[in-house]
Write a protein that holds these residues in place. Structure first.
Motif, PDB file in Angstrom:
ATOM      1  N   PHE A 164       0.900  -1.144  -0.001  1.00 21.17           N
ATOM      2  CA  PHE A 164       0.078  -0.058  -0.068  1.00 21.17           C
ATOM      3  C   PHE A 164       0.974   1.364  -0.166  1.00 21.17           C
ATOM      4  O   PHE A 164       0.473   2.210  -0.766  1.00 21.17           O
ATOM      5  CB  PHE A 164      -1.111   0.086   1.295  1.00 21.17           C
ATOM      6  CG  PHE A 164      -1.963   1.082   1.172  1.00 21.17           C
ATOM      7  CD1 PHE A 164      -3.053   1.249   0.407  1.00 21.17           C
ATOM      8  CD2 PHE A 164      -1.815   2.354   2.089  1.00 21.17           C
ATOM      9  CE1 PHE A 164      -3.836   2.363   0.221  1.00 21.17           C
ATOM     10  CE2 PHE A 164      -2.561   3.302   1.980  1.00 21.17           C
ATOM     11  CZ  PHE A 164      -3.762   3.496   1.038  1.00 21.17           C
ATOM     12  N   GLY A 165       2.071   1.243   0.854  1.00 21.67           N
ATOM     13  CA  GLY A 165       2.945   2.322   0.832  1.00 21.67           C
ATOM     14  C   GLY A 165       3.629   2.523  -0.538  1.00 21.67           C
ATOM     15  O   GLY A 165       3.592   3.853  -1.095  1.00 21.67           O
ATOM     16  N   LEU A 166       3.803   1.425  -1.399  1.00 21.66           N
ATOM     17  CA  LEU A 166       4.473   1.706  -2.546  1.00 21.66           C
ATOM     18  C   LEU A 166       3.327   2.080  -3.651  1.00 21.66           C
ATOM     19  O   LEU A 166       3.609   3.112  -4.395  1.00 21.66           O
ATOM     20  CB  LEU A 166       4.968   0.464  -3.248  1.00 21.66           C
ATOM     21  CG  LEU A 166       6.504  -0.027  -2.196  1.00 21.66           C
ATOM     22  CD1 LEU A 166       6.766  -1.474  -2.854  1.00 21.66           C
ATOM     23  CD2 LEU A 166       7.254   0.947  -2.418  1.00 21.66           C
ATOM     24  N   ARG A 204       6.339   2.083   6.776  1.00 22.83           N
ATOM     25  CA  ARG A 204       7.649   2.931   6.977  1.00 22.83           C
ATOM     26  C   ARG A 204       8.704   2.322   6.134  1.00 22.83           C
ATOM     27  O   ARG A 204       9.459   3.429   5.588  1.00 22.83           O
ATOM     28  CB  ARG A 204       7.908   2.720   8.296  1.00 22.83           C
ATOM     29  CG  ARG A 204       7.078   3.206   9.420  1.00 22.83           C
ATOM     30  CD  ARG A 204       7.217   4.722   9.413  1.00 22.83           C
ATOM     31  NE  ARG A 204       6.084   5.356   9.905  1.00 22.83           N
ATOM     32  CZ  ARG A 204       5.144   6.138   9.186  1.00 22.83           C
ATOM     33  NH1 ARG A 204       5.203   6.560   8.162  1.00 22.83           N
ATOM     34  NH2 ARG A 204       4.005   6.660  10.114  1.00 22.83           N
ATOM     35  N   VAL A 205       8.981   1.073   5.851  1.00 25.19           N
ATOM     36  CA  VAL A 205       9.674   0.644   5.002  1.00 25.19           C
ATOM     37  C   VAL A 205       9.566   1.083   3.492  1.00 25.19           C
ATOM     38  O   VAL A 205      10.332   1.470   2.823  1.00 25.19           O
ATOM     39  CB  VAL A 205       9.756  -1.034   5.024  1.00 25.19           C
ATOM     40  CG1 VAL A 205      10.759  -1.355   3.823  1.00 25.19           C
ATOM     41  CG2 VAL A 205      10.188  -1.609   6.231  1.00 25.19           C
ATOM     42  N   ALA A 206       8.238   1.230   3.088  1.00 26.73           N
ATOM     43  CA  ALA A 206       7.807   1.707   1.770  1.00 26.73           C
ATOM     44  C   ALA A 206       8.353   3.075   1.623  1.00 26.73           C
ATOM     45  O   ALA A 206       8.737   3.660   0.698  1.00 26.73           O
ATOM     46  CB  ALA A 206       6.484   1.435   1.603  1.00 26.73           C
ATOM     47  N   SER A 207       7.962   4.016   2.725  1.00 21.91           N
ATOM     48  CA  SER A 207       8.351   5.406   2.613  1.00 21.91           C
ATOM     49  C   SER A 207       9.835   5.632   2.518  1.00 21.91           C
ATOM     50  O   SER A 207      10.411   6.462   1.796  1.00 21.91           O
ATOM     51  CB  SER A 207       7.750   6.001   4.086  1.00 21.91           C
ATOM     52  OG  SER A 207       8.420   5.746   5.191  1.00 21.91           O
ATOM     53  N   ARG A 208      10.631   4.909   3.312  1.00 24.07           N
ATOM     54  CA  ARG A 208      12.109   4.810   3.068  1.00 24.07           C
ATOM     55  C   ARG A 208      12.463   4.484   1.735  1.00 24.07           C
ATOM     56  O   ARG A 208      13.852   4.924   1.212  1.00 24.07           O
ATOM     57  CB  ARG A 208      12.884   3.789   4.062  1.00 24.07           C
ATOM     58  CG  ARG A 208      12.403   3.956   5.424  1.00 24.07           C
ATOM     59  CD  ARG A 208      13.415   4.904   6.179  1.00 24.07           C
ATOM     60  NE  ARG A 208      13.025   5.280   7.570  1.00 24.07           N
ATOM     61  CZ  ARG A 208      13.773   5.881   8.255  1.00 24.07           C
ATOM     62  NH1 ARG A 208      14.877   6.574   7.881  1.00 24.07           N
ATOM     63  NH2 ARG A 208      13.638   6.120   9.392  1.00 24.07           N
ATOM     64  N   LEU A 209      11.864   3.780   0.957  1.00 21.26           N
ATOM     65  CA  LEU A 209      12.287   3.249  -0.451  1.00 21.26           C
ATOM     66  C   LEU A 209      11.847   4.186  -1.436  1.00 21.26           C
ATOM     67  O   LEU A 209      12.220   4.178  -2.555  1.00 21.26           O
ATOM     68  CB  LEU A 209      11.705   2.092  -0.745  1.00 21.26           C
ATOM     69  CG  LEU A 209      12.416   0.842   0.215  1.00 21.26           C
ATOM     70  CD1 LEU A 209      11.927  -0.713  -0.306  1.00 21.26           C
ATOM     71  CD2 LEU A 209      13.922   0.638  -0.077  1.00 21.26           C
ATOM     72  N   THR A 210      10.681   5.209  -1.001  1.00 18.55           N
ATOM     73  CA  THR A 210      10.232   6.005  -2.122  1.00 18.55           C
ATOM     74  C   THR A 210      10.569   7.497  -1.690  1.00 18.55           C
ATOM     75  O   THR A 210       9.766   7.922  -0.425  1.00 18.55           O
ATOM     76  CB  THR A 210       8.568   5.499  -1.941  1.00 18.55           C
ATOM     77  OG1 THR A 210       8.453   4.550  -2.319  1.00 18.55           O
ATOM     78  CG2 THR A 210       7.914   6.498  -2.948  1.00 18.55           C
ATOM     79  N   PRO A 211      11.306   8.294  -2.037  1.00 16.15           N
ATOM     80  CA  PRO A 211      11.602   9.446  -1.634  1.00 16.15           C
ATOM     81  C   PRO A 211      10.438  10.453  -1.654  1.00 16.15           C
ATOM     82  O   PRO A 211       9.671  10.353  -2.651  1.00 16.15           O
ATOM     83  CB  PRO A 211      12.570  10.056  -2.535  1.00 16.15           C
ATOM     84  CG  PRO A 211      13.412   8.832  -2.985  1.00 16.15           C
ATOM     85  CD  PRO A 211      12.200   7.708  -3.005  1.00 16.15           C
ATOM     86  N   GLY A 212      10.191  11.316  -0.670  1.00 15.97           N
ATOM     87  CA  GLY A 212       8.908  12.077  -0.585  1.00 15.97           C
ATOM     88  C   GLY A 212       7.858  11.824  -0.244  1.00 15.97           C
ATOM     89  O   GLY A 212       6.825  12.370   0.038  1.00 15.97           O
ATOM     90  N   PHE A 213       7.466  10.526  -0.212  1.00 12.64           N
ATOM     91  CA  PHE A 213       6.414   9.487   0.439  1.00 12.64           C
ATOM     92  C   PHE A 213       6.487   9.520   1.945  1.00 12.64           C
ATOM     93  O   PHE A 213       7.452   9.283   2.505  1.00 12.64           O
ATOM     94  CB  PHE A 213       6.246   8.254  -0.053  1.00 12.64           C
ATOM     95  CG  PHE A 213       5.223   7.343   0.667  1.00 12.64           C
ATOM     96  CD1 PHE A 213       3.912   7.819   0.511  1.00 12.64           C
ATOM     97  CD2 PHE A 213       5.334   6.178   1.410  1.00 12.64           C
ATOM     98  CE1 PHE A 213       2.702   7.363   0.915  1.00 12.64           C
ATOM     99  CE2 PHE A 213       4.225   5.671   1.769  1.00 12.64           C
ATOM    100  CZ  PHE A 213       2.778   6.102   1.765  1.00 12.64           C
ATOM    101  N   GLN A 214       5.321  10.130   2.710  1.00 15.48           N
ATOM    102  CA  GLN A 214       5.619  10.172   4.215  1.00 15.48           C
ATOM    103  C   GLN A 214       4.696   9.105   4.793  1.00 15.48           C
ATOM    104  O   GLN A 214       4.945   8.773   6.097  1.00 15.48           O
ATOM    105  CB  GLN A 214       4.761  11.506   4.705  1.00 15.48           C
ATOM    106  CG  GLN A 214       5.495  12.765   4.057  1.00 15.48           C
ATOM    107  CD  GLN A 214       7.032  12.884   4.354  1.00 15.48           C
ATOM    108  OE1 GLN A 214       7.258  12.683   5.404  1.00 15.48           O
ATOM    109  NE2 GLN A 214       7.703  13.170   3.408  1.00 15.48           N
TER     110      GLN A 214
END
Length: 141
Positions: free
Chosen positions: A52-54, A119-129
């Motif tokens: 979902f984060g990605l 959180r892992v997805a947000s770390r892998l995706t710049p700008g995603f909070q």
């Protein structure tokens, strides 16, 4: 029009196979506490948060998101299996405490690994909070 349905169909089948594999591999450890169902739920919760984060960051197509989130995670982790495991423990004499532990641990750990996946997805995706405000409504779109 049919690709979203097909994506969920394929993902659901793969998720159900994964859940069964988990039960076959971990069933021997599930004598009192349903370890097999717990592990399947934890893995699916993490994966759902991660996917979902990605997806929210635009790094995954709608069909792949449906395949993995609604399909795979839905097939791997079902609420009915969770409830049946809890019911089985509650109705076994002397297992009330273990059943309550299973329910609470499933909810707390499931929530935690979903958060961790985001959180892992947000770390892998710049700008995603990783903000999930109104996430259910957006996920349904």
């Amino acid at each position: 029009m049919w690709w979203p349905v097909f994506s969920v169909f394929v993902g659901g089948g793969l998720g159900a196979i994964s859940r069964e594999f988990s039960m076959l591999m971990l069933g021997r450890y599930s004598t009192a506490f349903p370890v097999d169902v717990f592990v399947a739920n934890v893995l699916a919760s993490f994966l759902l948060g991660f996917i979902f984060g990605l997806s929210r960051a635009g790094r995954m197509s709608k069909n792949v998101t449906l395949l993995v989130s609604t399909g795979f995670c839905g097939g791997m982790s079902t609420f009915s299996t969770f409830i049946f495991g809890a019911y089985s423990e509650i109705t076994t004499p002397g297992q009330l405490g273990l059943s309550l532990l299973y329910i609470i641990a499933s909810l707390v750990v499931g929530y935690s690994v979903t958060w961790l996946g985001l959180r892992v997805a947000s770390r892998l995706t710049p700008g995603f909070q990783g903000d999930t405000h109104d996430s259910r409504r957006e996920h349904a779109r």
